[in-house]
Design an enzyme around this catalytic site. Structure first.
Site, mmCIF file in Angstrom:
data_model
loop_
_atom_site.group_PDB
_atom_site.id
_atom_site.type_symbol
_atom_site.label_atom_id
_atom_site.label_comp_id
_atom_site.label_asym_id
_atom_site.label_seq_id
_atom_site.Cartn_x
_atom_site.Cartn_y
_atom_site.Cartn_z
ATOM 1 N N GLU A 1 44.955 -47.659 1.896
ATOM 2 C CA GLU A 1 44.628 -48.939 1.265
ATOM 3 C C GLU A 1 44.506 -50.041 2.307
ATOM 4 O OE1 GLU A 1 47.541 -49.733 -1.742
ATOM 5 O OE2 GLU A 1 47.581 -47.649 -2.398
ATOM 6 N N LYS B 1 45.583 -53.442 3.859
ATOM 7 C CA LYS B 1 46.827 -54.211 3.868
ATOM 8 C C LYS B 1 46.451 -55.681 3.751
ATOM 9 C CE LYS B 1 51.303 -54.496 6.030
ATOM 10 N NZ LYS B 1 51.458 -55.927 5.975
ATOM 11 N N ASP C 1 46.766 -59.643 3.333
ATOM 12 C CA ASP C 1 47.674 -60.608 3.933
ATOM 13 C C ASP C 1 47.914 -61.749 2.958
ATOM 14 O OD1 ASP C 1 49.295 -61.426 5.879
ATOM 15 O OD2 ASP C 1 47.753 -62.111 7.266
ATOM 16 N N TYR D 1 45.839 -58.421 -6.371
ATOM 17 C CA TYR D 1 45.456 -57.007 -6.329
ATOM 18 C C TYR D 1 46.715 -56.157 -6.442
ATOM 19 C CZ TYR D 1 40.826 -58.287 -4.617
ATOM 20 O OH TYR D 1 39.561 -58.799 -4.495
ATOM 21 N N LYS E 1 48.641 -51.293 11.595
ATOM 22 C CA LYS E 1 48.162 -52.665 11.748
ATOM 23 C C LYS E 1 47.009 -52.786 12.742
ATOM 24 C CE LYS E 1 50.742 -56.003 10.775
ATOM 25 N NZ LYS E 1 52.153 -56.343 10.741
ATOM 26 N N CYS F 1 24.937 -83.404 31.767
ATOM 27 C CA CYS F 1 25.010 -81.957 31.997
ATOM 28 C C CYS F 1 25.696 -81.706 33.342
ATOM 29 C CB CYS F 1 23.605 -81.358 31.981
ATOM 30 S SG CYS F 1 23.604 -79.629 32.487
ATOM 31 N N CYS G 1 22.707 -80.226 35.720
ATOM 32 C CA CYS G 1 21.487 -80.912 36.150
ATOM 33 C C CYS G 1 21.578 -82.420 35.977
ATOM 34 C CB CYS G 1 20.266 -80.371 35.413
ATOM 35 S SG CYS G 1 20.212 -80.869 33.681
ATOM 36 N N CYS H 1 22.030 -79.590 26.466
ATOM 37 C CA CYS H 1 21.320 -80.150 27.612
ATOM 38 C C CYS H 1 19.835 -80.033 27.276
ATOM 39 C CB CYS H 1 21.627 -79.369 28.886
ATOM 40 S SG CYS H 1 20.548 -79.875 30.232
ATOM 41 N N CYS I 1 16.666 -77.235 33.297
ATOM 42 C CA CYS I 1 18.060 -77.322 33.763
ATOM 43 C C CYS I 1 18.416 -76.044 34.507
ATOM 44 C CB CYS I 1 19.019 -77.517 32.596
ATOM 45 S SG CYS I 1 20.746 -77.343 33.063
HETATM 46 S S1 IVH Z 1 52.808 -50.989 -0.544
HETATM 47 C C1 IVH Z 1 57.177 -50.770 0.507
HETATM 48 N N1 IVH Z 1 50.315 -51.626 -0.213
HETATM 49 O O1 IVH Z 1 52.677 -55.592 3.049
HETATM 50 C C2 IVH Z 1 56.500 -52.047 0.153
HETATM 51 N N2 IVH Z 1 51.932 -53.208 0.521
HETATM 52 O O2 IVH Z 1 54.410 -55.399 5.344
HETATM 53 C C3 IVH Z 1 55.071 -52.012 0.447
HETATM 54 N N3 IVH Z 1 50.970 -55.269 1.426
HETATM 55 O O3 IVH Z 1 55.576 -56.544 1.353
HETATM 56 C C4 IVH Z 1 54.241 -51.963 -0.750
HETATM 57 N N4 IVH Z 1 48.869 -54.728 1.111
HETATM 58 O O4 IVH Z 1 53.364 -57.362 0.376
HETATM 59 C C5 IVH Z 1 51.585 -52.021 -0.032
HETATM 60 N N5 IVH Z 1 48.046 -52.035 -0.044
HETATM 61 C C6 IVH Z 1 49.298 -52.432 0.138
HETATM 62 C C7 IVH Z 1 49.613 -53.684 0.691
HETATM 63 C C8 IVH Z 1 50.953 -54.032 0.879
HETATM 64 C C9 IVH Z 1 49.701 -55.666 1.542
HETATM 65 C C10 IVH Z 1 52.132 -56.071 1.846
HETATM 66 C C11 IVH Z 1 53.268 -56.067 0.865
HETATM 67 C C12 IVH Z 1 54.492 -55.745 1.660
HETATM 68 C C13 IVH Z 1 54.027 -55.971 3.078
HETATM 69 C C14 IVH Z 1 54.816 -55.113 4.042
#
Ligand code: IVH
Length: 707
Positions: A118, A120, A122, A249, A342, A436, A439, A454, A459
């Site tokens: 999945e 990740k 932010d 999500y 990451k 510039c 030149c 410029c 130039c």
């Molecule tokens: S699984 C065990 N799936 O990342 C807890 N977390 O660094 C993790 N996060 O606190 C849940 N996308 O808020 C999971 N696809 C994803 C995620 C995800 C973002 C966040 C989540 C967690 C943090 C950990």
């Protein structure tokens, strides 16, 4: 007892709610616009008016009840039934392989390597509790054991349903649930508690919009997406949360009382179920077999990361078999059964010592930050890009500041923030030069553009850049023509523009410092051997403003079609003639060419200096060629709208293919639409297109047009 006369009112209210929920679900989960915003607003308004008159019919899951109530004084603490644990991070393939290996030796038996991978996201982790289908609680993670009750705020997030949808038996069967599982699921939905966890996020666009508004109002800006979400959720006034337009999500489903894998067996199945229950899931999530597939996925996502509508800081690799989650368990602060892999965006701080201004091949001045050397992402850096003067203003950065720098993957390090509290008072503002640095011409700020430029076509720096650009690997592709040699040739007056390269002789070169007969010979041979260029390289090499490699390829494709000769080659003069006949409107029908690039192209082809340059290149024997298989431009000038799900292509793929073929894609049906492409479960666009008499085609017909 219910007054019989009110029955039709109650029915109308319920139907309105159902209709509004359908539209919400289609928009957020299925990515489909079922109805016009005006229509939806009108339905919501009717519902609101009815509920005002008949408040006895207001229910907590009514769409009118998303924003309501008063601001809180403080948040109430929530003890999580299941702790919200954290994740271990991996930063390399080796880390991931070691994780898999650790699990193998821990598990002792053969271990599946099917992973559900999945994005990740932010944002901020949120846990939602649904009791008998009704959203009763939303909580933050807090310290993992105890979070904060943010129910009023999460209710404002429209991608979160206020009541779980009850999927049909067929729908559940189609994602692998047997008859008894379906009964159990219904029992959970209708009578028990289901906990849904996921990430609340803000899109990049929403964040930018908010910050633009804040800048106008002179308010401090939101530093990044994660802070923006945390700040928006931890608001005592839900009205503020609502304005931030957050999104949600899901990434986890919990059924209290059951063990993992008991009712929902697979992580990918949980995602499918979440959608049926009314939630958004991450579209890019993918089932991978073995870590090698995971690594391919990781690289793909890293590449498209910038183009995603939200911030992503890596991927999360999870065992697809949820029974393994139970078996592998948790170690320390995080589970064994999943791992965050990451992206290598790393940030650190250092001091901004100075700003140097470079002049690019189009004359644009670009600021480069000179930094106190610092290690970031394993590399020591002493320079970073500041893009342009607007970026300097946006960051409010001064010379002497402590700055936050980021190095993401292979991208050039950039300054992403400033720590103004660390200022001593000796910091100096950054001002673009008046003249510039190369030149001495007076620098111009072009109206409507962020750039300082410029304006001098002769130039020194601009000319030198242009020459280097033509000789570069991506254009003429000459070996041996480093910046030093080009500078010497230029300084000695041997070349002024790119056509002059072809007049050079061995005798002229061999007397330059460091060049003997042999290397002079090699250089001249290199020039003459590579007089035939691919058309896209030639276009790119000309250094037209705003035209990078990708745009050059698009332009080359278009020009080749216009040139339409069977020998698949053309002189620079012929290319110029064809390019000159293209209007700005026509340029804009090409994918990725907006008004600015179109104008730059139009101006370039209407400049006699450029005509002369191409004529001279032609006389020197420079020729452009192209390959037999050109991307077809058969859809040039045609506008497409897509509705419903396609089978063989994702929405993004279909759009890309149409654009590649010269077509345009629009989100709304209008009289300008040429084709409506209809997939499964089409939305209201179909009705509109029918009314307007627009040609309606299916997926097979689209593919036929594309082939
Ligand atoms: S699984 C065990 N799936 O990342 C807890 N977390 O660094 C993790 N996060 O606190 C849940 N996308 O808020 C999971 N696809 C994803 C995620 C995800 C973002 C966040 C989540 C967690 C943090 C950990």
């Amino acid at each position: 007892m219910m007054n019989k006369e009110l029955l039709p009112i109650q029915e109308r209210i319920e139907k309105l709610r159902a209709e509004i929920e359908e539209a919400r679900y289609a928009y957020h989960v299925l990515d489909k616009n079922l109805m016009d915003e005006g229509v939806l607003d009108s339905l919501k308004n009717e519902l609101f008016q009815l509920e005002q008159t008949y408040p006895q019919f207001i229910t907590p899951d009514s769409p009118t009840q998303r924003v309501g109530g008063k601001a809180l004084d403080k948040f109430v603490k929530v003890i999580h039934d299941y702790p919200m644990i954290s994740l271990y991070d991996a930063f390399s393939e080796e880390d991931m392989l070691a994780w898999e290996e650790r699990n193998r030796s821990f598990f002792k038996k053969p271990l599946s390597d099917d992973y559900y991978v999945e994005l990740k996201l932010d944002g901020l982790a949120i846990s939602l509790k649904f009791e008998a289908g009704l959203l009763v609680q939303g909580a933050t993670r807090g310290d993992g054991q105890v979070g904060e009750d943010v129910t009023a705020n999460v209710r404002t997030i429209t991608s979160i349903p206020l009541r779980l949808r009850c999927p049909s038996e067929d729908a559940l069967a189609s994602i692998g649930f047997g008859a008894s599982d379906i009964k159990d699921l219904y029992n959970f939905i209708n009578h028990k508690v289901i906990e849904i966890r996921g990430e609340a996020i803000i899109t990049k666009k929403n964040l930018a919009d908010i910050n633009r508004r804040y800048a106008q109002e002179g308010r401090p800006l939101l530093a990044n997406a994660r802070n923006a979400v945390a700040g928006s959720i931890r608001q005592l006034d839900p009205q503020v949360t609502a304005e931030r337009k957050l999104d949600f999500y899901t990434y986890d489903l919990l059924f209290p009382g059951l063990t993992r894998g008991e009712l929902v067996r697979w992580r990918h199945q949980a995602d499918q179920l979440a959608r049926l229950l009314g939630f958004k899931t991450i579209q890019q999530n993918k089932l991978c077999h073995g870590l090698s597939e995971v690594f391919v996925y990781y690289r793909q996502i890293e590449k498209i990361r910038e183009s995603l509508s939200f911030e992503v800081d890596g991927i999360v690799v999870k065992y697809d078999d949820l029974k393994l989650w139970e078996a592998l368990g948790v170690v320390g602060k995080a589970p064994r059964y999943m791992m965050a892999y990451k992206f290598s965006a790393e940030q650190t701080t250092t001091r901004l010592l100075d700003v140097q201004w470079q002049v690019g091949r189009t004359g644009v001045l670009t600021p480069t930050a000179i930094l106190k050397p610092v290690k970031v992402g394993g590399v020591t850096i002493s320079r970073a890009t500041l893009h342009n003067f607007d970026e300097i203003k946006r960051l409010s950065v001064k010379i002497g500041d402590t700055v936050i720098i980021e190095r993401a993957g292979d991208v050039i390090p950039k300054i992403v923030g400033v720590l103004p509290k660390l200022r001593s008072g000796d910091e100096r503002p950054i001002v673009p030069p008046k003249y510039c640095p190369f030149c001495g011409s007076i620098i111009q700020k072009v109206a409507g553009e962020v750039a300082y430029r410029c304006p001098n076509p002769d130039c020194y720096a601009v000319a030198l850049r242009r020459l280097r650009h033509w000789a570069s690997q991506e254009a003429a592709g000459w070996n041996g023509f480093g910046p030093k040699i080009i500078e010497q040739l230029f300084k000695n007056g041997l070349i002024k523009d790119i056509a002059d390269f072809y007049d050079l002789t061995v005798d002229q070169l061999k007397i330059l410092p460091g060049l003997g007969n042999k290397s002079a010979n090699n250089l001249i041979t290199e020039i003459h051997r590579k007089k035939t260029l691919f058309l896209d390289r030639l276009i790119y090499g000309l250094g037209i403003r705003q035209v990078g490699q990708e745009t050059a390829a698009t332009i080359a494709n278009f020009l080749a079609h216009r040139l339409a000769n069977t020998s698949r080659k053309a002189s620079p003069e012929e290319i110029f003639a064809v390019g000159r006949a293209i209007t700005t409107e026509e340029w804009q029908t090409l994918s990725d060419i907006g008004p600015k690039v179109a104008e730059a192209l139009f101006n370039w082809f209407h400049d006699d200096y450029n005509y002369d340059l191409l004529r001279r290149l032609g006389r020197q024997g420079v020729t452009a060629v192209w390959e037999k298989k050109l991307a077809s431009q058969t859809l040039s000038g045609k506008t497409f709208v897509l509705t419903g799900r396609l089978n063989s292509l994702t929405r993004a793929q279909a759009e890309a293919r149409i654009k590649q073929a010269g077509g345009q894609v629009s989100s709304q049906v209008s009289r300008q639409t040429d084709y409506l492409v209809v997939g499964a479960d089409p939305g209201s666009k179909l009705v509109k297109a029918k009314n307007l008499g627009i040609k309606i085609i299916n997926e097979a017909e689209l593919l036929a047009l594309l082939s």
